[in-house]
Design an enzyme around this catalytic site. Sequence first.
Site, PDB file in Angstrom:
ATOM      1  N   GLY A  13       0.870  -1.179   0.000  1.00 38.41           N
ATOM      2  CA  GLY A  13       0.000   0.000   0.000  1.00 38.41           C
ATOM      3  C   GLY A  13       0.898   1.218   0.000  1.00 38.41           C
ATOM      4  N   LYS A  19       1.028   0.517  10.120  1.00 32.97           N
ATOM      5  CA  LYS A  19       1.972   0.150  11.179  1.00 32.97           C
ATOM      6  C   LYS A  19       2.118   1.236  12.234  1.00 32.97           C
ATOM      7  CE  LYS A  19       4.469  -3.247   8.575  1.00 32.97           C
ATOM      8  NZ  LYS A  19       5.354  -3.354   7.420  1.00 32.97           N
ATOM      9  N   THR A  25      -2.133  -3.269   7.901  1.00 35.36           N
ATOM     10  CA  THR A  25      -3.205  -3.865   7.106  1.00 35.36           C
ATOM     11  C   THR A  25      -2.622  -4.425   5.824  1.00 35.36           C
ATOM     12  OG1 THR A  25      -3.658  -1.756   6.009  1.00 35.36           O
ATOM     13  CG2 THR A  25      -4.959  -2.285   7.988  1.00 35.36           C
ATOM     14  N   ASN A  27      -2.813  -5.132   2.289  1.00 36.11           N
ATOM     15  CA  ASN A  27      -3.646  -4.664   1.175  1.00 36.11           C
ATOM     16  C   ASN A  27      -3.747  -5.757   0.123  1.00 36.11           C
ATOM     17  OD1 ASN A  27      -2.814  -2.375   2.702  1.00 36.11           O
ATOM     18  ND2 ASN A  27      -3.289  -1.048   0.977  1.00 36.11           N
ATOM     19  N   GLU A  76      -8.331  -4.037   2.812  1.00 34.20           N
ATOM     20  CA  GLU A  76      -7.182  -4.145   3.715  1.00 34.20           C
ATOM     21  C   GLU A  76      -7.546  -5.018   4.915  1.00 34.20           C
ATOM     22  OE1 GLU A  76      -5.331  -0.433   4.635  1.00 34.20           O
ATOM     23  OE2 GLU A  76      -5.938   0.508   2.753  1.00 34.20           O
ATOM     24  N   TYR A  88       4.412  -9.591   2.339  1.00 33.18           N
ATOM     25  CA  TYR A  88       4.106  -9.057   1.006  1.00 33.18           C
ATOM     26  C   TYR A  88       4.324 -10.150  -0.037  1.00 33.18           C
ATOM     27  CZ  TYR A  88       4.226  -4.317   2.918  1.00 33.18           C
ATOM     28  OH  TYR A  88       3.963  -3.179   3.630  1.00 33.18           O
ATOM     29  N   ARG A 101     -18.954  -1.738  11.127  1.00 28.35           N
ATOM     30  CA  ARG A 101     -19.415  -0.338  11.116  1.00 28.35           C
ATOM     31  C   ARG A 101     -19.122   0.306   9.776  1.00 28.35           C
ATOM     32  NH1 ARG A 101     -14.830   2.970  11.340  1.00 28.35           N
ATOM     33  NH2 ARG A 101     -13.032   2.035  12.360  1.00 28.35           N
ATOM     34  N   LYS A 104     -15.805   6.159   8.763  1.00 25.22           N
ATOM     35  CA  LYS A 104     -16.009   7.570   9.087  1.00 25.22           C
ATOM     36  C   LYS A 104     -14.679   8.200   9.413  1.00 25.22           C
ATOM     37  CE  LYS A 104     -16.920   7.670  13.935  1.00 25.22           C
ATOM     38  NZ  LYS A 104     -17.770   8.272  14.920  1.00 25.22           N
ATOM     39  N   PHE A 106     -12.325  10.468  11.861  1.00 17.53           N
ATOM     40  CA  PHE A 106     -12.295  10.733  13.290  1.00 17.53           C
ATOM     41  C   PHE A 106     -11.634  12.076  13.563  1.00 17.53           C
ATOM     42  CE2 PHE A 106     -12.768   6.219  12.787  1.00 17.53           C
ATOM     43  CZ  PHE A 106     -13.732   5.908  13.752  1.00 17.53           C
TER      44      PHE A 106
HETATM   45  P1  ADP Z   1       1.035  -1.076   3.453  1.00 18.58           P
HETATM   46  O1  ADP Z   1       0.639   0.338   3.202  1.00 18.58           O
HETATM   47  O2  ADP Z   1       2.144  -1.547   2.554  1.00 18.58           O
HETATM   48  O3  ADP Z   1      -0.151  -1.982   3.410  1.00 18.58           O
HETATM   49  P2  ADP Z   1       0.985  -1.324   6.374  1.00 18.58           P
HETATM   50  O4  ADP Z   1       1.577  -0.363   7.350  1.00 18.58           O
HETATM   51  O5  ADP Z   1      -0.511  -1.354   6.276  1.00 18.58           O
HETATM   52  O6  ADP Z   1       1.650  -1.081   4.948  1.00 18.58           O
HETATM   53  O7  ADP Z   1       1.545  -2.783   6.755  1.00 18.58           O
HETATM   54  C1  ADP Z   1       1.048  -3.893   6.071  1.00 18.58           C
HETATM   55  C2  ADP Z   1       1.999  -5.060   5.986  1.00 18.58           C
HETATM   56  O8  ADP Z   1       2.455  -5.432   7.271  1.00 18.58           O
HETATM   57  C3  ADP Z   1       1.318  -6.289   5.427  1.00 18.58           C
HETATM   58  O9  ADP Z   1       1.327  -6.317   4.008  1.00 18.58           O
HETATM   59  C4  ADP Z   1       2.137  -7.430   6.033  1.00 18.58           C
HETATM   60  O10 ADP Z   1       3.202  -7.757   5.184  1.00 18.58           O
HETATM   61  C5  ADP Z   1       2.676  -6.832   7.343  1.00 18.58           C
HETATM   62  N1  ADP Z   1       1.998  -7.292   8.567  1.00 18.58           N
HETATM   63  C6  ADP Z   1       2.646  -7.633   9.709  1.00 18.58           C
HETATM   64  N2  ADP Z   1       1.797  -7.979  10.679  1.00 18.58           N
HETATM   65  C7  ADP Z   1       0.538  -7.868  10.150  1.00 18.58           C
HETATM   66  C8  ADP Z   1      -0.785  -8.131  10.668  1.00 18.58           C
HETATM   67  N3  ADP Z   1      -0.977  -8.551  11.929  1.00 18.58           N
HETATM   68  N4  ADP Z   1      -1.840  -7.919   9.850  1.00 18.58           N
HETATM   69  C9  ADP Z   1      -1.649  -7.488   8.574  1.00 18.58           C
HETATM   70  N5  ADP Z   1      -0.432  -7.229   8.028  1.00 18.58           N
HETATM   71  C10 ADP Z   1       0.661  -7.424   8.806  1.00 18.58           C
HETATM   72 MG    MG Z   2      -1.944  -1.576   4.554  1.00 16.90          MG
END
Ligand code: ADP
Ligand code: MG
Length: 133
Positions: A13, A19, A25, A27, A76, A88, A101, A104, A106
């Site tokens: 993403g 993070k 999340t 993606n 996500e 990834y 939900r 929205k 915040f």
């Molecule tokens: P991005 O914008 O690349 O999605 P994020 O900050 O949302 O970055 O982090 C997502 C990545 O973190 C996931 O693609 C996965 O590789 C890693 N990850 C580690 N722990 C988790 C978790 N508990 N749930 C989802 N993704 C996780």
């Molecule tokens: Mg993400």
Amino acid sequence: MIPYRFEGEVVRGFGRGGKELGCPTANMDDSVVQNLPESLQVGVYYGTAMLDGEKYSMAMSIGWNPQYQNEKKTVEIHLIDYAGGDFYGKRLSAVIIGFIREMKSFGSLDELKSAIAKDIEVARRGTVDQNKL
Ligand code: ADP
Ligand code: MG
């Protein structure tokens, strides 16, 4: 439409939020986004997801991506209680079991964080039984 099952690849993403908010999340790739049934509206959902043969509860969002002028949807997934590293490029399969939900905005980061914590609790409770299957 629910339960709705899908499978796809975890893509990068924009690294915005996830993070830093303590809620990474995964993606999902565009095929997942494009195949979503119309009736699954934007919002936060819960369900279960499989990664590397392990099953996790998940909290999931269907949302509009501000990086694409809100014209592109994103799907996500946050895997609850997953403690490993980044995944990834891996395949994830998931089943959406319920709606939590609507989306929205915040007023503050703290409000957003507490809403996410609540979503995760709802997702955890909603999937207790499924995880035993
Ligand atoms: P991005 O914008 O690349 O999605 P994020 O900050 O949302 O970055 O982090 C997502 C990545 O973190 C996931 O693609 C996965 O590789 C890693 N990850 C580690 N722990 C988790 C978790 N508990 N749930 C989802 N993704 C996780
Ligand atoms: Mg993400």
